[in-house]
Enzyme design. Structure first.
Site, short mmCIF file in Angstrom:
data_model
loop_
_atom_site.label_atom_id
_atom_site.label_comp_id
_atom_site.label_asym_id
_atom_site.label_seq_id
_atom_site.Cartn_x
_atom_site.Cartn_y
_atom_site.Cartn_z
N CYS A 1 25.75 2.01 -22.76
CA CYS A 1 27.15 1.74 -23.12
C CYS A 1 27.52 2.78 -24.16
CB CYS A 1 27.31 0.33 -23.68
SG CYS A 1 28.99 -0.04 -24.24
N GLU B 1 32.10 3.16 -18.08
CA GLU B 1 30.85 3.68 -17.54
C GLU B 1 31.18 4.77 -16.54
OE1 GLU B 1 27.85 4.73 -17.97
OE2 GLU B 1 27.35 2.70 -18.66
#
Length: 256
Positions: free
Chosen positions: A2, A111
């Site tokens: 992340c 992402e």
């Protein structure tokens, strides 16, 4: 992993969702990046039985974890994530897993799907948010790092785990999401040891998030507006450019 996320909820919504004592007003943040200050929530002082007062407290920390034993941050890698599978054993995170577990509120995260090199395609960014909207709480760790001159910096990392079925086609990792009913257990470091919360370090349910393809504006930290989350046609879905048809007979085109 992340590496970017967003928090666009109001302070009032965060207070209600996380049962924190108070939060200073702050702007919506659409592109939170490593080394920036992030909002984290830790366990507060335990209230008397029957009290309706909030039990969590909010604070800001640098996104980039620094263990207390680090001498010079310049010589230490930037730790923005901790692998949930090994954090309890790793020297960098072991003490924080036992004593300083926190929650990191988020409206969603970004992402990138990165094609194989031989495919020759560019990475596609995705804005991954709760399908029903609202806020989620990532599992986090914090540590207060002290410099030689006595100054202190609160630092934090987000725990990640293997991706669930909905995210796996984009990336093989995702943040650990702690459900509201488990907030107190995750944050209770006075009683709960790492082994007591190990069952919480799992992928989120497949129907929790939706992934929306977005432009590569999010790649640049200076881009901070809501346009980062505007849907686009994913790179893989764009039509291939057609090559010009050769002249009849298959010969080369003459300019004379």
């Amino acid at each position: 992993m992340c590496g970017r996320y967003a928090l666009t909820a109001t302070p009032e919504d965060i207070i209600e969702f996380l049962s924190v004592i108070s939060i200073d007003d702050f702007p919506k943040r659409y592109n939170i990046a490593p080394t920036q200050p992030i909002l984290i929530v830790s366990a507060g002082e335990r209230q008397a039985p029957g009290s309706n007062l909030p039990v969590q407290q909010a604070m800001l920390a640098r996104w980039g974890f620094l263990p207390g034993w680090v001498k010079d941050p310049k010589d230490f890698p930037l730790l923005i994530n901790a692998r949930a599978e090994t954090a309890a054993e790793k020297a960098s995170f072991r003490a924080a897993m036992r004593h300083r577990r926190v929650l990191v509120p988020a409206s969603g995260f970004y992402e990138w799907h990165r094609p194989q090199k031989e495919e020759g395609a560019k990475a596609q960014a995705y804005w991954i948010r709760p399908k029903r909207g609202g806020i989620v709480a990532f599992a986090g760790l914090m540590e207060t790092w002290s410099s030689a001159d006595g100054s202190e910096v609160d630092t934090a990392a987000i725990l990640t785990t293997r991706a669930n079925a909905a995210i796996a086609s984009i990336h093989d990792r995702m943040p650990v999401v702690i459900a509201p009913e488990d907030f107190e257990r995750w944050l209770d470091c006075k009683v709960g040891e790492p082994r007591d919360v190990a069952d919480l370090l799992k992928p989120a349910e497949p129907d929790l998030f939706e992934a929306i393809p977005v432009s590569d504006l999010v790649n640049k930290v200076s881009n901070m507006g809501p346009d980062l989350q505007v849907p686009v046609t994913p790179v893989a879905a764009l039509p291939e450019k057609k090559k010009p048809a050769p002249p009849e007979g298959g010969g080369q085109l003459s300019l004379f």
